[in-house]
Design an enzyme around this catalytic site. Sequence first.
Site, PDB file in Angstrom:
ATOM      1  N   THR A 144       0.834  -1.199   0.000  1.00 26.70           N
ATOM      2  CA  THR A 144       0.000   0.000   0.000  1.00 26.70           C
ATOM      3  C   THR A 144       0.870   1.250   0.000  1.00 26.70           C
ATOM      4  O   THR A 144       1.973   1.256   0.554  1.00 26.70           O
ATOM      5  CB  THR A 144      -0.946   0.030   1.226  1.00 26.70           C
ATOM      6  OG1 THR A 144      -1.366   1.380   1.460  1.00 26.70           O
ATOM      7  CG2 THR A 144      -0.286  -0.457   2.490  1.00 26.70           C
ATOM      8  N   SER A 179      -1.019   2.779  10.828  1.00 24.47           N
ATOM      9  CA  SER A 179      -1.906   1.896  11.596  1.00 24.47           C
ATOM     10  C   SER A 179      -1.218   0.542  11.727  1.00 24.47           C
ATOM     11  O   SER A 179      -0.256   0.252  11.003  1.00 24.47           O
ATOM     12  CB  SER A 179      -3.248   1.692  10.877  1.00 24.47           C
ATOM     13  OG  SER A 179      -3.070   0.845   9.753  1.00 24.47           O
ATOM     14  N   TYR A 181      -2.425  -2.152  10.703  1.00 25.76           N
ATOM     15  CA  TYR A 181      -2.577  -2.778   9.380  1.00 25.76           C
ATOM     16  C   TYR A 181      -1.462  -2.334   8.439  1.00 25.76           C
ATOM     17  O   TYR A 181      -0.790  -3.164   7.812  1.00 25.76           O
ATOM     18  CB  TYR A 181      -3.954  -2.429   8.772  1.00 25.76           C
ATOM     19  CG  TYR A 181      -3.921  -2.424   7.262  1.00 25.76           C
ATOM     20  CD1 TYR A 181      -3.778  -3.614   6.551  1.00 25.76           C
ATOM     21  CD2 TYR A 181      -3.976  -1.221   6.532  1.00 25.76           C
ATOM     22  CE1 TYR A 181      -3.694  -3.614   5.164  1.00 25.76           C
ATOM     23  CE2 TYR A 181      -3.901  -1.217   5.151  1.00 25.76           C
ATOM     24  CZ  TYR A 181      -3.751  -2.409   4.473  1.00 25.76           C
ATOM     25  OH  TYR A 181      -3.663  -2.412   3.109  1.00 25.76           O
ATOM     26  N   HIS A 182      -1.275  -1.013   8.319  1.00 23.81           N
ATOM     27  CA  HIS A 182      -0.250  -0.529   7.384  1.00 23.81           C
ATOM     28  C   HIS A 182       1.131  -1.065   7.768  1.00 23.81           C
ATOM     29  O   HIS A 182       1.969  -1.326   6.903  1.00 23.81           O
ATOM     30  CB  HIS A 182      -0.257   1.002   7.336  1.00 23.81           C
ATOM     31  CG  HIS A 182      -1.450   1.581   6.628  1.00 23.81           C
ATOM     32  ND1 HIS A 182      -2.529   2.101   7.301  1.00 23.81           N
ATOM     33  CD2 HIS A 182      -1.749   1.678   5.309  1.00 23.81           C
ATOM     34  CE1 HIS A 182      -3.443   2.513   6.423  1.00 23.81           C
ATOM     35  NE2 HIS A 182      -2.987   2.261   5.211  1.00 23.81           N
ATOM     36  N   LYS A 185       2.128  -4.326   6.153  1.00 24.61           N
ATOM     37  CA  LYS A 185       2.611  -4.246   4.768  1.00 24.61           C
ATOM     38  C   LYS A 185       4.108  -3.933   4.757  1.00 24.61           C
ATOM     39  O   LYS A 185       4.837  -4.381   3.882  1.00 24.61           O
ATOM     40  CB  LYS A 185       1.840  -3.174   4.006  1.00 24.61           C
ATOM     41  CG  LYS A 185       0.353  -3.447   3.889  1.00 24.61           C
ATOM     42  CD  LYS A 185       0.086  -4.629   2.973  1.00 24.61           C
ATOM     43  CE  LYS A 185      -1.380  -4.806   2.700  1.00 24.61           C
ATOM     44  NZ  LYS A 185      -1.672  -5.930   1.811  1.00 24.61           N
TER      45      LYS A 185
HETATM   46  P1  NAD Z   1     -10.802  -7.616   0.686  1.00 26.49           P
HETATM   47  O1  NAD Z   1     -10.887  -7.756   2.158  1.00 26.49           O
HETATM   48  O2  NAD Z   1     -12.030  -7.254  -0.077  1.00 26.49           O
HETATM   49  O3  NAD Z   1     -10.205  -8.965   0.053  1.00 26.49           O
HETATM   50  C1  NAD Z   1      -9.225  -9.733   0.681  1.00 26.49           C
HETATM   51  C2  NAD Z   1      -9.586 -11.190   0.480  1.00 26.49           C
HETATM   52  O4  NAD Z   1      -8.574 -12.013   1.098  1.00 26.49           O
HETATM   53  C3  NAD Z   1     -10.904 -11.559   1.143  1.00 26.49           C
HETATM   54  O5  NAD Z   1     -11.736 -12.237   0.232  1.00 26.49           O
HETATM   55  C4  NAD Z   1     -10.512 -12.452   2.318  1.00 26.49           C
HETATM   56  O6  NAD Z   1     -11.493 -13.437   2.588  1.00 26.49           O
HETATM   57  C5  NAD Z   1      -9.189 -13.036   1.851  1.00 26.49           C
HETATM   58  N1  NAD Z   1      -8.244 -13.394   2.924  1.00 26.49           N
HETATM   59  C6  NAD Z   1      -7.809 -12.618   3.958  1.00 26.49           C
HETATM   60  N2  NAD Z   1      -6.934 -13.302   4.722  1.00 26.49           N
HETATM   61  C7  NAD Z   1      -6.792 -14.524   4.153  1.00 26.49           C
HETATM   62  C8  NAD Z   1      -6.022 -15.677   4.488  1.00 26.49           C
HETATM   63  N3  NAD Z   1      -5.231 -15.703   5.557  1.00 26.49           N
HETATM   64  N4  NAD Z   1      -6.104 -16.769   3.686  1.00 26.49           N
HETATM   65  C9  NAD Z   1      -6.915 -16.767   2.592  1.00 26.49           C
HETATM   66  N5  NAD Z   1      -7.679 -15.701   2.241  1.00 26.49           N
HETATM   67  C10 NAD Z   1      -7.618 -14.595   3.019  1.00 26.49           C
HETATM   68  O7  NAD Z   1      -9.630  -6.568   0.400  1.00 26.49           O
HETATM   69  P2  NAD Z   1      -9.296  -5.767  -0.951  1.00 26.49           P
HETATM   70  O8  NAD Z   1      -9.826  -4.414  -0.812  1.00 26.49           O
HETATM   71  O9  NAD Z   1      -9.645  -6.595  -2.113  1.00 26.49           O
HETATM   72  O10 NAD Z   1      -7.719  -5.680  -0.847  1.00 26.49           O
HETATM   73  C11 NAD Z   1      -6.891  -6.682  -1.446  1.00 26.49           C
HETATM   74  C12 NAD Z   1      -5.436  -6.374  -1.169  1.00 26.49           C
HETATM   75  O11 NAD Z   1      -5.100  -5.106  -1.730  1.00 26.49           O
HETATM   76  C13 NAD Z   1      -5.111  -6.305   0.318  1.00 26.49           C
HETATM   77  O12 NAD Z   1      -3.849  -6.882   0.543  1.00 26.49           O
HETATM   78  C14 NAD Z   1      -5.064  -4.817   0.587  1.00 26.49           C
HETATM   79  O13 NAD Z   1      -4.215  -4.510   1.645  1.00 26.49           O
HETATM   80  C15 NAD Z   1      -4.545  -4.274  -0.736  1.00 26.49           C
HETATM   81  N6  NAD Z   1      -4.973  -2.887  -0.933  1.00 26.49           N
HETATM   82  C16 NAD Z   1      -6.307  -2.578  -1.054  1.00 26.49           C
HETATM   83  C17 NAD Z   1      -6.694  -1.258  -1.223  1.00 26.49           C
HETATM   84  C18 NAD Z   1      -8.138  -0.858  -1.357  1.00 26.49           C
HETATM   85  O14 NAD Z   1      -8.423   0.344  -1.506  1.00 26.49           O
HETATM   86  N7  NAD Z   1      -9.083  -1.788  -1.333  1.00 26.49           N
HETATM   87  C19 NAD Z   1      -5.723  -0.253  -1.266  1.00 26.49           C
HETATM   88  C20 NAD Z   1      -4.376  -0.599  -1.160  1.00 26.49           C
HETATM   89  C21 NAD Z   1      -4.012  -1.924  -0.988  1.00 26.49           C
END
Ligand code: NAD
Length: 382
Positions: A144, A179, A181-182, A185
């Site tokens: 991120t 955070s 969370y961050h 990463k």
């Molecule tokens: P999301 O929560 O919608 O999707 C994540 C998926 O991973 C979910 O379906 C969840 O069930 C699955 N998951 C989580 N832990 C797991 C595990 N241990 N084993 C198997 N499956 C698991 O999130 P998103 O918004 O699609 O984000 C996807 C990635 O992109 C994340 O790593 C997030 O940090 C990164 N990201 C997202 C955004 C955003 O704006 N959505 C921005 C920057 C980075």
Amino acid sequence: MRIIIAGGDGFCGWPTALYLSKQGHDVTIVDNLVRRKMDEELHSNSVTPLASLEERVTKWKELTGNEIKIFIGDLNHYDFLREVFRQTEPEAFVHFAEQRSAPYSMIDREHAIYTQSNNVLGNLNVLYAIKEFSPECHLIKLGTMGEYGAPNIDIEEGYIEIEHNGRKDRMPYPKQPGSFYHLTKVHDSHNIMFACKIWGIRATDLNQGIVYGLHTNETELDPVLNNRFDYDGVFGTALNRFLIQSAIGHDLTVYGAGGQTRAFLNIKDTVRCVEIAANNPADKGEFRVFNQFTEYFSVKELAERTKSVAEEMGLSVAISHIENPRVEAEEHYYHAINTNLRALGLEPNLLTDDVLKSILKVALEYKDRVIKENILPQVSWK
Ligand code: NAD
């Protein structure tokens, strides 16, 4: 290419799986469905109704003839992951499967521990699985832009050249995440960089901005292929949250002064960036970092853009500045570099008024599903 999409049931992963399947890749989704369970925990939902993962891939096969295989399980269960690698022999592993909400990680000690162990240890398992079973596999890992924080100098792509006491070196760019969370990463980035160095793994860290929108050409084919659309105080991100707030006549809730500037991109560009990374793999032993965003905006600016578009569509919208639940600078310098993906061919889908209107239309279509009590932030950083 044989590609695993871990987290392929989620907001970014599902449209990416469809897009890569459409391009002719052999796609396998791995997901433990924990994100759906979090909706139950938080008594929340996606504004768009979601079909089960099985229904989704069955519909995709019916419409396109393309099969997407699914494995339901947790990256933290190594026996499971080993079996996934054994059966699929991936050439690329796209890793979306982490707990991705900053507020969720700040709820309390348990949620911080869950987020850190789920993300950091899950990623470490993926590194070991690549080393043991598919050493040529290219890891495409979602990081991120929040890893960098908001420094008072330009943000480079992963590395910065530093001169100190007359000597120079190319060092990892300093990280100041906001955070627990961050922070996961940042820990992941360090673990991946180390694994590339010692084992010769090839990896691309995609430092992604905040993603807005929900539909891609593929998800739009049928309501069963709907993507999720989050709005609550825990998982709803700026812009998507504002658009849903304007659809239901709720004030647009800007946290504090609203000068917080963040990097953004359309979900359509997320899927394309992953494709670009997959088609141009990192070299053996290379830890490559791309800043994956197309534009940046302050939160206040996004609220104003949303208000003006919503008013053009006949909605009445007010902006209110509420107490900021986070600990962060509300006015600051922000300038980040994003040339790597552009150099490899990314043509950005920029945030036009038409794009805002098309997302707002979806929000209006499903606005009756919004649970209003979930909108305001309830998690405090302090
Ligand atoms: P999301 O929560 O919608 O999707 C994540 C998926 O991973 C979910 O379906 C969840 O069930 C699955 N998951 C989580 N832990 C797991 C595990 N241990 N084993 C198997 N499956 C698991 O999130 P998103 O918004 O699609 O984000 C996807 C990635 O992109 C994340 O790593 C997030 O940090 C990164 N990201 C997202 C955004 C955003 O704006 N959505 C921005 C920057 C980075």
